[in-house]
Design an enzyme around this catalytic site. Sequence first.
Site, short mmCIF file in Angstrom:
data_model
loop_
_atom_site.label_atom_id
_atom_site.label_comp_id
_atom_site.label_asym_id
_atom_site.label_seq_id
_atom_site.Cartn_x
_atom_site.Cartn_y
_atom_site.Cartn_z
N HIS A 187 11.44 -21.86 6.88
CA HIS A 187 12.80 -21.51 6.50
C HIS A 187 13.84 -22.44 7.12
O HIS A 187 14.98 -22.51 6.66
CB HIS A 187 13.11 -20.04 6.79
CG HIS A 187 13.35 -19.73 8.24
ND1 HIS A 187 12.35 -19.61 9.15
CD2 HIS A 187 14.50 -19.52 8.92
CE1 HIS A 187 12.87 -19.34 10.34
NE2 HIS A 187 14.18 -19.28 10.23
N ASP B 249 4.57 -20.55 17.31
CA ASP B 249 5.67 -19.84 16.67
C ASP B 249 6.79 -20.79 16.25
O ASP B 249 7.41 -20.59 15.20
CB ASP B 249 6.21 -18.77 17.64
CG ASP B 249 7.19 -17.82 16.97
OD1 ASP B 249 6.84 -17.30 15.89
OD2 ASP B 249 8.29 -17.60 17.51
N LYS C 245 5.00 -18.57 6.71
CA LYS C 245 4.37 -18.92 7.98
C LYS C 245 3.83 -17.67 8.65
O LYS C 245 4.34 -16.59 8.36
CB LYS C 245 5.35 -19.67 8.89
CG LYS C 245 6.46 -18.80 9.47
CD LYS C 245 7.15 -19.48 10.60
CE LYS C 245 6.40 -19.28 11.88
NZ LYS C 245 7.15 -18.52 12.90
N HIS D 288 8.92 -25.35 12.85
CA HIS D 288 10.35 -25.68 12.84
C HIS D 288 10.70 -26.96 13.64
O HIS D 288 11.42 -27.81 13.15
CB HIS D 288 11.17 -24.52 13.39
CG HIS D 288 10.81 -23.19 12.78
ND1 HIS D 288 10.48 -23.05 11.46
CD2 HIS D 288 10.72 -21.95 13.31
CE1 HIS D 288 10.22 -21.77 11.20
NE2 HIS D 288 10.35 -21.08 12.31
N ARG E 54 0.79 -1.23 0.00
CA ARG E 54 0.00 0.00 0.00
C ARG E 54 0.82 1.29 0.00
O ARG E 54 0.40 2.28 -0.57
CB ARG E 54 -0.96 -0.01 1.19
CG ARG E 54 -2.17 -0.88 0.90
CD ARG E 54 -3.21 -0.70 1.94
NE ARG E 54 -2.56 -0.73 3.25
CZ ARG E 54 -3.19 -0.95 4.39
NH1 ARG E 54 -4.48 -1.13 4.38
NH2 ARG E 54 -2.54 -0.96 5.53
N LYS F 207 17.86 -24.32 5.64
CA LYS F 207 19.18 -24.26 6.31
C LYS F 207 20.04 -25.42 5.82
O LYS F 207 19.59 -26.56 5.77
CB LYS F 207 19.01 -24.32 7.83
CG LYS F 207 18.32 -23.08 8.41
CD LYS F 207 18.30 -23.12 9.93
CE LYS F 207 17.40 -22.05 10.52
NZ LYS F 207 17.97 -20.72 10.58
C1 BG6 Z 1 10.64 -17.56 13.25
C2 BG6 Z 1 9.95 -17.21 14.54
O1 BG6 Z 1 9.84 -18.42 12.47
O2 BG6 Z 1 11.86 -18.22 13.53
C3 BG6 Z 1 10.84 -16.36 15.41
O3 BG6 Z 1 8.75 -16.51 14.26
C4 BG6 Z 1 12.20 -17.01 15.60
O4 BG6 Z 1 10.24 -16.11 16.67
C5 BG6 Z 1 12.78 -17.43 14.27
O5 BG6 Z 1 13.05 -16.11 16.25
C6 BG6 Z 1 14.04 -18.25 14.44
O6 BG6 Z 1 14.68 -18.43 13.22
P1 BG6 Z 1 16.24 -18.64 13.13
O7 BG6 Z 1 16.51 -18.88 11.68
O8 BG6 Z 1 16.89 -17.39 13.65
O9 BG6 Z 1 16.55 -19.82 14.00
#
Ligand code: BG6
Length: 486
Positions: free
Chosen positions: A179, A236, A149, A241, A45, A183
Site C-alpha cells: 500500500h 512487517d 501482504k 515498504h 465464513r 501513497k
Molecule cells: C502495515 C504493517 O503493512 O503497515 C503495520 O503491517 C504498519 O505494522 C503499517 O503499522 C503502516 O502503514 P501506514 O500506511 O500507516 O504507514
Amino acid sequence: MSMSHTIVIFGASGDLTRRKLIPALYQLYCKERLPDETRIVGFSRTPLTHDEFRSKLRVETQKRAQDAFEEGKWEAFAQSLYYQPGSLEQTEDVARLCRCIEQLEQNAPATRVYYLATLPQLYETAVRHLGELKMADETDGPRRLVVEKPFGHDLHSARDLNAIIHEVFEERQVFRIDHYLGKETVQNLLVLRFANSIFEPLWNRHYVDHVQITVAESLDVGSRGAYYDRSGVLRDMFQNHLLQLLMITAMEAPVRFEADLVRDEKVKVLQALRNITPGEIAEATLRGQYRGYRKHEGVDPESQTETFAIVRCWIDNWRWKDVPFYLRSGKAMSCRSTQIVIQFRRVPHMLFQPEQGRPLDANRLVVQIQPAEGIQLHFLTKVPDAGMQLRLTDLDFRFDREFPSGMPDAYQRLLLDVLHGDASLFARSDEVELSWAFIDPILTAWRSPLAPPLYIYERGCWGPRESHPWLADQGREWFDVCPVLH
Ligand code: BG6
C-alpha cells in the site's frame, strides 16, 4: 459495449475489508470514478445476509468518511454490495460463490477481480480452488488476482506461493499489494525525480553523501501481538515498504511509465543490493525492542522479536557505489513520520567558520512521505547582522497548502488501477523474491551467535540510544525531526 466489473473479496468479514477496501470503494463511487456497473461480492465464513453485510460496512465507512459521508450516496453504493457465506476450504462453498457471481453478472462477460484479504495461510487454498473451478479462465473477460501482504514469510515460502499462483494465473493477472506504492507522496517521488531537471544531475554518488529512509510509528503493536511476534519489523516493514521506498529513490528513469518498464528498473536496484554477510551483520544492522513489548497479549514473555531495526544497505552500481542507504523503522517511537532524507555532501572547501566547533551542515532534501506531506530543501544562509555566521534554513513545500482538498487513501488508487489492469504500482514476482533474498540472510544472522545485541528502548524516542553513536561512528547524524502538523 463496456463490460461490467465484479470485485470478489475473500475474507470479507475481516478488518481490511471494513477499514480500507469498502471505504475506498465508497469514496471512488462518490467521485464517480468506479466504472459503471461495478459490484462487490464479499465471501467469508460468518453467516450474514446481504443487508447485514451492508449495515456492518456502513458503520465503519461512515466513521472514516466523517462529514463527507452522504446517506443517499451510501444507499445507492450499498445496492452493489453482496455477500455469500462460505468456507474457502470447502470446494462446494467456492463453487456456490462462483454460481452467485455468474448470476449477478447475468452470465455476460465481465472483468473480475479476486481480492485475497484473508489470513495468508489461506492464499494457497483460495488460488487452488479458483484454478479447479476455472475461475481464472479469461474467455468471459479479464480475471485478476490481488494478493495482500505478507507475500510469504521468507524467500522459500514466497517462491512457493508464486509457483502456486502461476499454475493458475499468468503474472500479468497478478497484483501484489504494497500500500506504500498507493501513497500520493511515494508516486510524487517519481515525479520529483523524473519530471524535474534540477534534481537528477545531483542524484548520485558525486553529490549525495548518504540517504536515510525512516518509517517511524508512534503506535505500538496494540492487539496484533500474536501476528507481530512471529513477524517482527523486518518482515512487517522492511521486506515490503522500506525496500519499495529504496527502489523508488534509487532506480533509473524507465523509458516509459509502463508497468513492466517501471518494475524492470526497480528490480535492477534489488539486483545491485549487496547482500549482508553473517560476518558483517553486527556492524551493518542494529536491533531494538521497546520496553513493555513482551507484555502484549500474544507476545512471548521472553520474546527476542525486533520492534525496531536499522539496516545499512549498499547499492553496487555506477550511480550509488559507496553511498550508504540507512533504512530504519520502529514501533512506539517519538512520532509518526515517514521520510526520505537525501543528505548531500559538504562543500569541498569551506570559507566560513563553523559555529562553536560544530561542522557546518550540508544541503539536505527531505521528502516527507507522511504526515505533513511535503518536501523541504535545506541550505545554509547568512544570519543577518551577525558577521559571517551561517544557519541551515529551508524552502518548504507542503501539499496541504498547495492542494487543500487532501490526500486520498492509498487503496483508492490501487483498487482503481486493478480495475483498469494497470500493474505499475504493484510488486512483480521477481521483485518480491529479490526482496526476500536480501532480507532472509539478515533474519538468519539475527538468530545466530553473530547477531548484534537486542537493545531495549523507551517508548516515545527515536529507537535505542545506541543508534546515535552507531551512526556518529560513521561520521553522520540522524535527521530526527518530527513533522510539524498544522
Ligand atoms: C502495515 C504493517 O503493512 O503497515 C503495520 O503491517 C504498519 O505494522 C503499517 O503499522 C503502516 O502503514 P501506514 O500506511 O500507516 O504507514
